[in-house]
Design an enzyme around this catalytic site. Structure first.
Site, short mmCIF file in Angstrom:
data_model
loop_
_atom_site.label_atom_id
_atom_site.label_comp_id
_atom_site.label_asym_id
_atom_site.label_seq_id
_atom_site.Cartn_x
_atom_site.Cartn_y
_atom_site.Cartn_z
N CYS A 79 0.83 -1.21 0.00
CA CYS A 79 0.00 0.00 0.00
C CYS A 79 0.87 1.26 0.00
O CYS A 79 1.42 1.61 -1.03
CB CYS A 79 -0.99 -0.04 1.15
SG CYS A 79 -2.35 1.14 0.96
N HIS A 170 -3.23 -5.23 1.25
CA HIS A 170 -2.63 -5.56 2.54
C HIS A 170 -2.64 -7.07 2.80
O HIS A 170 -3.51 -7.57 3.52
CB HIS A 170 -3.39 -4.85 3.66
CG HIS A 170 -3.23 -3.38 3.66
ND1 HIS A 170 -2.23 -2.75 4.35
CD2 HIS A 170 -3.94 -2.41 3.02
CE1 HIS A 170 -2.33 -1.44 4.16
NE2 HIS A 170 -3.35 -1.21 3.35
N GLU A 172 -0.85 -8.68 4.77
CA GLU A 172 -0.60 -8.91 6.20
C GLU A 172 -1.89 -8.93 7.03
O GLU A 172 -1.88 -9.38 8.17
CB GLU A 172 0.38 -7.86 6.75
CG GLU A 172 -0.21 -6.49 7.02
CD GLU A 172 -0.40 -5.60 5.80
OE1 GLU A 172 -0.79 -4.44 5.99
OE2 GLU A 172 -0.14 -6.05 4.65
#
Length: 188
Positions: A79, A170, A172
């Protein structure tokens, strides 16, 4: 075991650390340039790219991160990390200039336009990856040196160039560590 740092100035730092460890590497927080010593790779997490750039400049991290990449060390930007790594940012903001493409900040809209989408990613065994887009950027005008890894609606949302990997979303924030494994196995 590979040692990966996470730029710990903003964003989902702890989530990246968990993802790195789940993929079989050691994770370390990076707050100062001397924290880069001994690392094999670095993650630039999401956050707000203008704020991250200002903090990086204040703590004298811009040039050390560029030098880290020029030494052949791998960097994974998610991002805002994608925005910071791009050669240019639409609007002319300063960047690290390590990925030969232009970033469009908030390319999919503001916070209320955040969304999830299934992406087809040819480099993975499974057919799709559930991606989370939060005020997400995208890339335009990649050079021939850039390999596009995923698009949505014709917009580039994942790419690599040499030792640099970027995603507009994202990974994660999911339970799927394939992007981190790809970084550790193919980019590092």
């Amino acid at each position: 075991m590979k040692k990966i740092g996470v730029l710990a100035i903003q964003g989902a730092v702890d989530e990246h650390i968990q993802m790195i460890e789940s993929a079989g590497a050691l994770a370390f927080k990076v707050k100062h340039s001397n924290d880069l010593a001994g690392l094999d790779g670095l993650v630039l997490p999401g956050g707000e790219s203008t704020t991250m750039r200002k903090i990086m400049k204040r703590y004298d991290l811009m040039e050390p991160v560029k030098a880290f990449a020029k030494e052949g060390k791998a960097i994974f930007g998610t991002c805002a990390g994608l925005v910071l790594l791009s050669k240019e940012i639409e609007g002319g903001e300063e960047s690290l200039g390590l990925l030969d493409a232009t970033a469009i900040r908030n390319g999919f809209g503001r916070q209320k336009e955040s969304f999830e989408a299934e992406l087809s990613v040819d480099v993975f065994d499974a057919p799709t990856f559930e991606a989370i887009f939060i005020r997400a950027p995208y890339l335009i005008e990649p050079s021939d040196e850039v390999t596009v890894l995923a698009t949505i609606d014709g917009k580039i949302v994942a790419a690599k160039q040499a030792n640099i990997l970027v995603t507009a979303f994202h990974p994660e924030l999911t339970n799927d560590n394939r992007w981190m494994r790809y970084f550790l196995e193919k980019i590092l």
